[in-house]
Scaffold this motif. Structure first.
Motif, PDB file in Angstrom:
ATOM      1  N   GLU A  19      -0.691   4.245   1.329  1.00 16.81           N
ATOM      2  CA  GLU A  19      -0.078   2.737   1.036  1.00 16.81           C
ATOM      3  C   GLU A  19       0.885   2.841  -0.296  1.00 16.81           C
ATOM      4  O   GLU A  19       1.880   2.202  -0.156  1.00 16.81           O
ATOM      5  CB  GLU A  19      -1.018   1.715   1.261  1.00 16.81           C
ATOM      6  N   LEU A  20       0.119   3.460  -1.111  1.00 12.96           N
ATOM      7  CA  LEU A  20       0.654   3.594  -2.519  1.00 12.96           C
ATOM      8  C   LEU A  20       2.068   4.478  -2.644  1.00 12.96           C
ATOM      9  O   LEU A  20       2.950   4.062  -3.205  1.00 12.96           O
ATOM     10  CB  LEU A  20      -0.494   3.994  -3.464  1.00 12.96           C
ATOM     11  N   GLU A  22       3.996   4.667  -0.240  1.00 14.34           N
ATOM     12  CA  GLU A  22       4.986   4.149   0.235  1.00 14.34           C
ATOM     13  C   GLU A  22       5.513   2.850  -0.586  1.00 14.34           C
ATOM     14  O   GLU A  22       6.635   2.782  -0.908  1.00 14.34           O
ATOM     15  CB  GLU A  22       4.575   3.409   1.448  1.00 14.34           C
ATOM     16  N   LYS A  23       4.468   2.152  -1.087  1.00 12.72           N
ATOM     17  CA  LYS A  23       4.804   1.060  -1.962  1.00 12.72           C
ATOM     18  C   LYS A  23       5.376   1.320  -3.250  1.00 12.72           C
ATOM     19  O   LYS A  23       6.362   0.588  -3.764  1.00 12.72           O
ATOM     20  CB  LYS A  23       3.495   0.227  -2.314  1.00 12.72           C
ATOM     21  N   ARG A  24       5.157   2.356  -3.815  1.00 12.63           N
ATOM     22  CA  ARG A  24       5.694   3.095  -5.385  1.00 12.63           C
ATOM     23  C   ARG A  24       6.956   3.741  -4.925  1.00 12.63           C
ATOM     24  O   ARG A  24       7.299   4.487  -6.066  1.00 12.63           O
ATOM     25  CB  ARG A  24       4.623   3.690  -6.081  1.00 12.63           C
ATOM     26  N   ASN A  25       7.358   3.945  -3.685  1.00 15.04           N
ATOM     27  CA  ASN A  25       8.573   4.695  -3.485  1.00 15.04           C
ATOM     28  C   ASN A  25       8.572   6.257  -4.100  1.00 15.04           C
ATOM     29  O   ASN A  25       9.499   6.511  -4.540  1.00 15.04           O
ATOM     30  CB  ASN A  25       9.695   4.046  -4.078  1.00 15.04           C
ATOM     31  N   LYS A  47       6.374   4.694   6.381  1.00 15.95           N
ATOM     32  CA  LYS A  47       7.604   4.316   6.254  1.00 15.95           C
ATOM     33  C   LYS A  47       8.544   4.426   7.523  1.00 15.95           C
ATOM     34  O   LYS A  47       9.539   4.585   7.761  1.00 15.95           O
ATOM     35  CB  LYS A  47       8.575   5.209   5.428  1.00 15.95           C
ATOM     36  N   GLU A 281      -4.448  -3.980  -9.104  1.00 16.82           N
ATOM     37  CA  GLU A 281      -4.304  -2.535  -9.565  1.00 16.82           C
ATOM     38  C   GLU A 281      -4.976  -2.487 -11.028  1.00 16.82           C
ATOM     39  O   GLU A 281      -5.148  -1.387 -11.725  1.00 16.82           O
ATOM     40  CB  GLU A 281      -2.818  -2.107  -9.688  1.00 16.82           C
TER      41      GLU A 281
END
Ligand code: 2RA
Length: 329
Positions: A19-20, A22-25, A47, A281
């Motif tokens: 998840e991270l 993806e979220k943090r690209n 993604k 976080e």
């Protein structure tokens, strides 16, 4: 762009790592997901693309992978991390297997960047991570003389099994993973007991604190307790400092430091709590007050999501630190 493997992708921490990512690209050109034989074949969407989780085998460690995020337990890490490393991958491992190895860096990015000796980097224990953040701030300003921890650790620290036992208890059913009920109870027992009466979790906090803060002789003690909370660990830190200060000065220091979030206004009933910290976080600190029972000693209360900053986020932050070139292998 990087080729990244995640080992333990179906676990609570491994799925949060994804998840991270993806979220943090994180710039990924190729993603490979591994698990034990039991979970192989599962589908995971990342993604918008569906990935089939593969069983990790020794031949598959050849990759090539630039980075391997591992959260699959100590036994798997001891067997496969050196193989990934031999094939040129950098491994960031969430198990306790490598943490006290003198060759291996034990890293909280905002506290101590990885040394570049080995390509295996150890992610510290969750309750340690949220404690050394504030302690490092105090160490830099006042020096540390002694630390005593009491933890209040959520059941998600045991992964899905801990959550299962809490839910079973809520339904009036007996636990199947913990030795006693966790519902409506607390267990002063995390990991296994040692000959000296300490649990392995307590020894982890003691030894990891000294290693990360680079204070090998720092007097540290710990009592680690499992509590019936689903997510976020809480730690009561009693800390004796080298230099004199005040609780107001400590609060001001925390308030201006980006690595912790001060929540401390008892008159307004404001202090860190798992219900607020879960899913976030940050490392939350509060209940800062002088301990008049001993000179230069203070109480600090810290709460943080043990799956995020306590595990998956810290590991991804190490990856970001490496990718962003702050630390090159
Ligand atoms: C726990 N810190 O809370 C240990 C491992 N995550 O169970």
């Amino acid at each position: 762009m990087y080729s990244i493997a995640v080992v333990g992708a179906t676990g609570l921490v491994g799925s949060t790592m994804l998840e991270l990512l993806e979220k943090r690209n994180i710039p990924i050109k190729k993603l490979t997901l591994f698990s034990s034989a039991r979970s192989a074949g599962k589908e995971i969407v990342f993604k918008g693309q569906t990935y089939i989780v593969e069983e990790l085998t020794e031949s598959k460690t050849q990759g090539p992978y630039d980075y391997v995020l591992m959260s699959a337990g100590g036994e798997t890490s001891l067997r496969f991390s050196p193989l990934f490393e031999q094939h040129g991958s950098v491994v960031i491992d969430n198990s306790s297997a490598w943490r006290m190895d003198p060759e291996i860096s034990l890293v909280v990015p905002e506290v101590n960047p990885p040394s570049l000796s080995r390509k295996i980097i150890a992610n510290p224990n969750c309750s340690t991570i949220q404690s050394v953040g504030p302690l490092n701030i105090l160490a830099d300003a006042f020096g540390l003389k002694r630390v005593a921890y009491t933890t209040y650790q959520s059941v998600s620290g045991s992964g899905w099994k801990g959550i299962e036992d809490l839910k079973r208890g809520e339904r009036g059913e007996e636990p199947v993973n913990y030795p006693h009920p966790i519902y409506n109870n607390v267990l002063p027992h995390i990991d296994v007991f040692q000959e000296d009466g300490y649990t392995k979790e307590e020894v982890k906090m003691i030894e990891e604190t000294r290693k990360i803060l680079q204070l090998p002789s720092l007097p540290v003690t710990a009592t680690c307790v499992r509590v019936p909370v689903t997510s976020a660990h809480s730690v009561a830190i009693n800390v004796t400092l080298e230099k004199e200060t005040t609780s107001e000065e400590i609060k001001a220091l925390f308030n201006k430091n980006p690595n912790v979030i001060l929540e401390d206004d008892p008159k307004q009933n404001i202090y860190p709590m798992p219900v607020n910290a879960g899913g976030k976080e940050g490392i939350f600190v509060g209940r800062i007050r002088k301990d008049d029972s001993f000179p230069n000693t203070f109480h600090v209360w810290t709460v943080s999501d043990n799956i995020l900053k306590g595990a998956a986020l810290n590991a991804v932050q190490i990856l970001e630190q490496l990718i962003n070139g702050k630390e090159q292998y």
